[in-house]
Write an enzyme that holds these catalytic residues in place. Structure first.
Site, PDB file in Angstrom:
ATOM      1  N   ARG A  88     -13.327  -6.824 -37.609  1.00 42.86           N
ATOM      2  CA  ARG A  88     -13.913  -5.488 -37.474  1.00 42.86           C
ATOM      3  C   ARG A  88     -13.648  -4.706 -38.751  1.00 42.86           C
ATOM      4  O   ARG A  88     -12.511  -4.625 -39.220  1.00 42.86           O
ATOM      5  CB  ARG A  88     -13.292  -4.771 -36.285  1.00 42.86           C
ATOM      6  CG  ARG A  88     -14.058  -3.542 -35.911  1.00 42.86           C
ATOM      7  CD  ARG A  88     -13.433  -2.821 -34.776  1.00 42.86           C
ATOM      8  NE  ARG A  88     -13.641  -3.425 -33.492  1.00 42.86           N
ATOM      9  CZ  ARG A  88     -12.759  -3.357 -32.498  1.00 42.86           C
ATOM     10  NH1 ARG A  88     -11.611  -2.746 -32.674  1.00 42.86           N
ATOM     11  NH2 ARG A  88     -13.016  -3.896 -31.338  1.00 42.86           N
ATOM     12  N   TYR A 137     -15.216  -0.709 -20.663  1.00 40.12           N
ATOM     13  CA  TYR A 137     -15.090   0.233 -21.783  1.00 40.12           C
ATOM     14  C   TYR A 137     -16.310   0.116 -22.702  1.00 40.12           C
ATOM     15  O   TYR A 137     -16.988   1.114 -22.985  1.00 40.12           O
ATOM     16  CB  TYR A 137     -13.808  -0.085 -22.544  1.00 40.12           C
ATOM     17  CG  TYR A 137     -13.488   0.853 -23.687  1.00 40.12           C
ATOM     18  CD1 TYR A 137     -12.991   2.129 -23.455  1.00 40.12           C
ATOM     19  CD2 TYR A 137     -13.653   0.439 -25.009  1.00 40.12           C
ATOM     20  CE1 TYR A 137     -12.667   2.972 -24.508  1.00 40.12           C
ATOM     21  CE2 TYR A 137     -13.332   1.284 -26.070  1.00 40.12           C
ATOM     22  CZ  TYR A 137     -12.837   2.544 -25.811  1.00 40.12           C
ATOM     23  OH  TYR A 137     -12.515   3.374 -26.872  1.00 40.12           O
ATOM     24  N   ASP A 138     -16.609  -1.120 -23.142  1.00 36.93           N
ATOM     25  CA  ASP A 138     -17.674  -1.310 -24.136  1.00 36.93           C
ATOM     26  C   ASP A 138     -19.033  -0.852 -23.590  1.00 36.93           C
ATOM     27  O   ASP A 138     -19.760  -0.101 -24.241  1.00 36.93           O
ATOM     28  CB  ASP A 138     -17.791  -2.788 -24.529  1.00 36.93           C
ATOM     29  CG  ASP A 138     -16.518  -3.346 -25.152  1.00 36.93           C
ATOM     30  OD1 ASP A 138     -15.497  -2.646 -25.154  1.00 36.93           O
ATOM     31  OD2 ASP A 138     -16.552  -4.495 -25.620  1.00 36.93           O
ATOM     32  N   ASN A 181       2.516  -0.838 -30.687  1.00 38.32           N
ATOM     33  CA  ASN A 181       3.347  -1.977 -30.262  1.00 38.32           C
ATOM     34  C   ASN A 181       4.238  -2.466 -31.394  1.00 38.32           C
ATOM     35  O   ASN A 181       5.448  -2.600 -31.233  1.00 38.32           O
ATOM     36  CB  ASN A 181       2.452  -3.154 -29.834  1.00 38.32           C
ATOM     37  CG  ASN A 181       2.163  -3.127 -28.342  1.00 38.32           C
ATOM     38  OD1 ASN A 181       2.441  -2.154 -27.664  1.00 38.32           O
ATOM     39  ND2 ASN A 181       1.599  -4.207 -27.842  1.00 38.32           N
TER      40      ASN A 181
END
Ligand code: NAD
Ligand code: UDP
Length: 320
Positions: free
Chosen positions: A284, A152-153, A197
């Site tokens: 982040r 993904y990254d 979740n």
């Protein structure tokens, strides 16, 4: 082929349009009078996300995998196709890289043929496990090229490279938005991301799964704010290419998020610890100075308000 005719001036292609963010974007583009071609292979997207749009004569759905070329006539392209949840993008990592890289090449090729403006949904994951905090667009990131998140990254990083090479080499009109964790109604209840979740677990009275010590941080942006930032970027002058961070600078640990969700749901679920996934970023938080200065954008929705809307969505979904 020459630039799209005036008849098509208003036609938008949204790849990944039946996913979480894409479906909200389709709504907003239609609401401002644009025609929308939603292109999606339904890997993580859901038909229900766009079911309410099917009677709209300005909306069209095309089941298509962006790793294959596409020949249609539009004059702006929003490239969102890509699974975004770690569970989903790690399910078939080769396909994830193909979606980011081949998908970007196919969408850029289409934009080049049509002279269309094109926006890439990039991600805060290009910063990896960041050594600079908060993250500015100048930071080049700290990314593992061979780990489980790399499909993904690195796929998203390569897509950014392709966008800027098409810009330099072919003078394409590009826009690159780096999206930080975004949440809201229409997230998939089983997609494994932390907000969905925790809410689903709290509503079902199940244990809340905290990965690691729960002290890692994320910054959560409500979907309406995010889509507003995307549209402002697409509408900005051609010399504004990005990359531009769009996210909410409010920073929370996963334990703080869990406690807020429990309070808002009124749930007595317990917090349980599970192992931290490999390469999970410790912190982040976006520096959004560029978005503020260039787009006049900043988020408006507070976490508790956005969570309230999201909880109401999941409560209804689970009762259906
Ligand atoms: P999502 O999984 O709900 O939506 C992705 C959509 O892309 C789905 O509808 C899926 O079926 C479709 N798709 C996947 N592979 C495809 C392919 N090969 N061909 C055609 N369609 C394909 O995820 P989302 O949260 O809506 O994310 C949308 C975009 O925004 C993604 O590109 C993601 O990387 C980016 N992004 C999202 C976040 C976030 O927090 N939601 C953060 C950063 C970046
Ligand atoms: N996380 C968690 N419990 C969960 C799901 C996720 O503690 O049930 C943590 C995860 O380890 C990460 C953070 O929440 O530190 C955000 O995870 P998510 O998958 O939503 O997004 P990303 O890691 O891509 O930012």
């Amino acid at each position: 082929m020459a630039r799209a005719s005036s008849l098509l001036e208003n036609r938008a292609l949204v790849s990944g349009g039946s996913g979480f963010l894409g479906s909200h974007l389709c709504d907003r583009l239609l609401a401002r009078g644009q025609e929308v071609l939603c292109v999606d292979n339904l890997f993580t997207g859901q038909k229900r996300n766009v079911a309410h749009l099917h009677g709209n004569p300005k909306f069209e759905f095309l089941r298509h995998d962006v790793t294959f070329p596409l020949f249609v006539e539009v004059d702006q392209i929003w490239n969102l196709a890509c699974p975004a949840s770690p569970i989903h993008y790690q399910h078939d990592p080769v396909q994830t890289t193909k979606t980011s890289v081949h998908g970007a090449i196919n969408m850029l090729g289409l934009a080049k043929r049509l002279g269309a403006k094109i926006l890439q949904a990039s991600t805060s994951e290009v910063y990896g496990d960041p050594a600079v905090h908060p993250q500015t667009e100048e930071y080049w990131g700290n990314v593992n090229p061979i780990g489980p998140r790399s499909c993904y990254d690195e796929g998203k990083r390569c897509a950014e490279t392709l966008f800027f090479d098409y810009y330099r080499q072919h003078s394409l009109r590009i826009k690159v938005i780096r999206i930080f964790n975004t949440y809201g109604p229409r997230m998939h209840p089983n997609d494994g991301r932390v907000v969905s979740n925790f809410i689903v677990q709290a509503l079902k009275g199940q244990d809340i799964t905290i990965y690691g010590d729960g002290l890692q941080t994320r910054s959560f942006c409500y979907v309406d704010d995010l889509v507003d930032g995307m549209i402002r970027l697409m509408d900005s002058p051609d010399d504004v290419t990005g990359p531009i961070n769009v996210g909410n600078p409010g920073e929370f640990t996963m334990i703080e998020l869990a406690e807020t969700v429990l309070k808002l749901v009124g749930s007595k679920s317990k917090l349980v610890r599970l192992p931290l996934p490999a390469d999970d970023p410790k912190q982040r938080k976006p520096d959004i100075s560029r978005a503020r200065n260039t787009l006049g954008w900043e988020p408006k929705v507070q976490l508790e308000d956005g969570l309230g809307e999201t909880i109401a969505y999941f409560r209804k979904l689970l009762n259906e």
